[in-house]
Design a protein around this motif. Structure first.
Motif, mmCIF file in Angstrom:
data_model
loop_
_atom_site.group_PDB
_atom_site.id
_atom_site.type_symbol
_atom_site.label_atom_id
_atom_site.label_comp_id
_atom_site.label_asym_id
_atom_site.label_seq_id
_atom_site.Cartn_x
_atom_site.Cartn_y
_atom_site.Cartn_z
ATOM 1 N N PRO A 1 0.849 -1.197 -0.058
ATOM 2 C CA PRO A 1 0.141 -0.027 0.038
ATOM 3 C C PRO A 1 0.811 1.222 0.320
ATOM 4 N N ILE A 2 2.043 1.220 0.760
ATOM 5 C CA ILE A 2 2.804 2.243 0.495
ATOM 6 C C ILE A 2 3.353 2.395 -0.749
ATOM 7 N N GLY A 3 3.852 1.601 -1.539
ATOM 8 C CA GLY A 3 4.285 1.955 -2.875
ATOM 9 C C GLY A 3 3.174 2.192 -3.736
ATOM 10 N N ILE A 4 2.033 1.683 -3.759
ATOM 11 C CA ILE A 4 0.808 2.141 -4.568
ATOM 12 C C ILE A 4 0.395 3.598 -4.285
ATOM 13 N N GLY A 5 0.333 3.890 -2.834
ATOM 14 C CA GLY A 5 -0.013 5.327 -2.547
ATOM 15 C C GLY A 5 0.939 6.275 -3.053
ATOM 16 N N LEU A 6 2.226 5.966 -3.159
ATOM 17 C CA LEU A 6 3.303 6.813 -3.429
ATOM 18 C C LEU A 6 3.203 7.119 -5.038
ATOM 19 N N SER A 7 2.996 6.244 -5.516
ATOM 20 C CA SER A 7 2.896 6.121 -7.320
ATOM 21 C C SER A 7 1.553 7.074 -7.717
ATOM 22 N N LEU A 8 0.629 6.922 -7.085
ATOM 23 C CA LEU A 8 -0.554 7.394 -7.302
ATOM 24 C C LEU A 8 -0.595 9.083 -6.944
ATOM 25 N N THR A 9 0.175 9.308 -5.743
ATOM 26 C CA THR A 9 0.536 10.754 -5.398
ATOM 27 C C THR A 9 1.425 11.256 -6.570
ATOM 28 N N LEU A 10 2.475 10.604 -6.879
ATOM 29 C CA LEU A 10 3.479 11.105 -7.934
ATOM 30 C C LEU A 10 3.047 11.413 -9.348
ATOM 31 N N ALA A 11 2.065 10.566 -9.722
ATOM 32 C CA ALA A 11 1.109 10.686 -10.849
ATOM 33 C C ALA A 11 0.501 11.801 -10.975
ATOM 34 N N VAL A 12 -0.381 11.960 -9.970
ATOM 35 C CA VAL A 12 -1.453 13.210 -9.798
ATOM 36 C C VAL A 12 -0.277 14.777 -9.791
ATOM 37 N N VAL A 13 0.847 14.550 -9.050
ATOM 38 C CA VAL A 13 1.821 15.705 -9.077
ATOM 39 C C VAL A 13 2.338 15.869 -10.552
ATOM 40 N N LEU A 14 2.839 15.022 -11.068
ATOM 41 C CA LEU A 14 3.516 15.046 -12.425
ATOM 42 C C LEU A 14 2.428 15.454 -13.559
ATOM 43 N N LEU A 15 1.405 15.091 -13.591
ATOM 44 C CA LEU A 15 0.266 15.306 -14.368
ATOM 45 C C LEU A 15 -0.019 16.676 -14.287
ATOM 46 N N ALA A 16 -0.239 17.025 -13.181
ATOM 47 C CA ALA A 16 -0.263 18.707 -12.918
ATOM 48 C C ALA A 16 0.873 19.483 -13.624
ATOM 49 N N VAL A 17 1.994 19.222 -13.254
ATOM 50 C CA VAL A 17 3.342 19.840 -13.861
ATOM 51 C C VAL A 17 3.110 19.616 -15.326
ATOM 52 N N GLY A 18 3.001 18.691 -15.884
ATOM 53 C CA GLY A 18 3.061 18.239 -17.217
ATOM 54 C C GLY A 18 2.067 19.035 -18.049
ATOM 55 N N ALA A 19 0.552 19.246 -17.241
ATOM 56 C CA ALA A 19 -0.580 20.290 -17.860
ATOM 57 C C ALA A 19 0.100 21.711 -17.969
ATOM 58 N N ARG A 20 0.683 22.076 -16.821
ATOM 59 C CA ARG A 20 0.989 23.528 -16.931
ATOM 60 C C ARG A 20 2.173 23.577 -17.736
ATOM 61 N N HIS A 21 3.028 22.436 -18.142
ATOM 62 C CA HIS A 21 4.237 22.667 -19.274
ATOM 63 C C HIS A 21 3.599 22.799 -20.554
ATOM 64 N N VAL A 22 2.645 21.840 -20.687
ATOM 65 C CA VAL A 22 2.170 21.827 -22.163
ATOM 66 C C VAL A 22 1.125 23.341 -22.423
ATOM 67 N N LYS A 23 0.771 23.724 -21.298
ATOM 68 C CA LYS A 23 -0.101 25.057 -21.488
ATOM 69 C C LYS A 23 0.757 26.240 -21.854
ATOM 70 N N ARG A 24 2.163 26.272 -21.415
ATOM 71 C CA ARG A 24 2.999 27.238 -21.711
ATOM 72 C C ARG A 24 3.884 26.887 -22.901
ATOM 73 N N LYS A 25 3.861 25.871 -23.658
ATOM 74 C CA LYS A 25 4.817 25.358 -24.404
ATOM 75 C C LYS A 25 4.448 26.141 -25.912
ATOM 76 N N GLU A 26 5.557 26.769 -26.509
ATOM 77 C CA GLU A 26 5.108 27.309 -27.644
ATOM 78 C C GLU A 26 5.075 26.271 -28.817
ATOM 79 N N LEU A 27 4.449 27.026 -29.889
ATOM 80 C CA LEU A 27 3.684 26.240 -31.066
ATOM 81 C C LEU A 27 5.134 25.785 -31.978
#
Length: 274
Positions: free
Chosen positions: A248-274
């Motif tokens: 459960p520790i490993g899966i909890g860490l994985s899900l938390t990391l996925a949420v954080v990285l997807l938020a970071v990734g969404a911010r990156h693609v929003k600012r990315k130039e064409l």
């Protein structure tokens, strides 16, 4: 005369649904589109090929292992398959993400020109790739179940299911990491991440620092389930690595990391130039 009575408000009501469906696809629409596209591409064949390729060659290795003389073929087979499954999943995440993003380079330039949140494209692709990974894990469950039935070892089904599905869940953070790297730095950096993931899984998944290394989390889930060290050496019955509380520790860490990285990734693609 009849058409002119509708007025501007009526025209807007008529046009709005079409514009929304065309110019602002929802996450669900992107997800469904990505899954449909995968039917004829590399991700689908990889999803089928990886579990299938693990089963047969590793079975031959198990059959000729010294322990096979003690009627332990099934136990060796299961351990070896699950061990390689945990080690290879980070590379699988890198291949999913790297190939998928590279194939979309031209189309993405057009889609980024539309006035809707670009993060939907990232999230929809992530959900589609995660679903393909889940289907691949379920295929491994089916194949191993058939073998367990043939060997008369249905009492090991709990280990089969957990050993196939829990590494996938623990690898969701790695998939998000690879997808963000693919968008930010490209295919080569993503493949290097996958190779590093295999090395970390084989070398560090059974060490005390495992929780600091997301790429090692899938293999860490395999260790107590298969009863092996990260190198494949069987664990003694009383070894502390049999402790299942890491799951459960490993899966909890994985899900938390996925949420954080997807938020970071969404911010990156929003600012990315064409």
């Amino acid at each position: 005369m009849t058409g002119s009575t509708q007025g501007p408000a009526g025209a807007a009501r008529t046009a709005a649904p079409t514009e929304g469906a065309t110019d602002a696809p929802s996450v669900g629409t992107v997800f469904g589109t990505e899954l449909l596209r995968a039917r004829r591409g590399f991700p689908l064949w990889f999803s089928i090929g990886l579990p299938t390729a693990l089963i047969l060659p590793l079975g031959l290795v198990s059959a000729f292992a010294p322990e096979a003389r003690e009627n332990a073929v099934w136990e060796i087979w299961l351990r070896v398959v699950l061990m390689f499954w945990g080690i290879l999943l980070p590379m699988g995440a890198a291949l999913y993400a790297g190939v998928s993003v590279r194939q979309d380079d031209d189309a993405r330039r057009l889609l980024y020109s539309y006035a809707f949140p670009r993060g939907r494209l990232l999230l929809g692709k992530y959900l589609a790739l995660a679903t393909l990974g889940l289907l691949s894990s379920l295929l491994l469950v089916v194949l191993l179940t058939g073998l367990a039935l043939g060997f008369g070892e249905l009492d090991t089904m709990a280990r089969v299911v957990m050993g196939s599905l829990l590494p996938w869940a623990a690898g969701l953070g790695t998939l998000a990491l690879c997808l963000v790297i693919a968008h930010a730095w490209g295919f080569t950096a993503t493949m290097c991440t996958g190779v590093a993931g295999m090395m970390f899984g084989a070398l560090l998944a059974d060490k005390v620092v495992w929780w600091l290394i997301p790429l090692a989390w899938p293999m860490r889930m395999v260790v107590p389930i298969a009863g092996v060290e990260a190198s494949g050496v069987p664990l003694p019955d009383t070894h502390p690595l049999h402790d299942m509380t890491v799951v459960p520790i490993g899966i909890g860490l994985s899900l938390t990391l996925a949420v954080v990285l997807l938020a970071v990734g969404a911010r990156h693609v929003k600012r990315k130039e064409l």
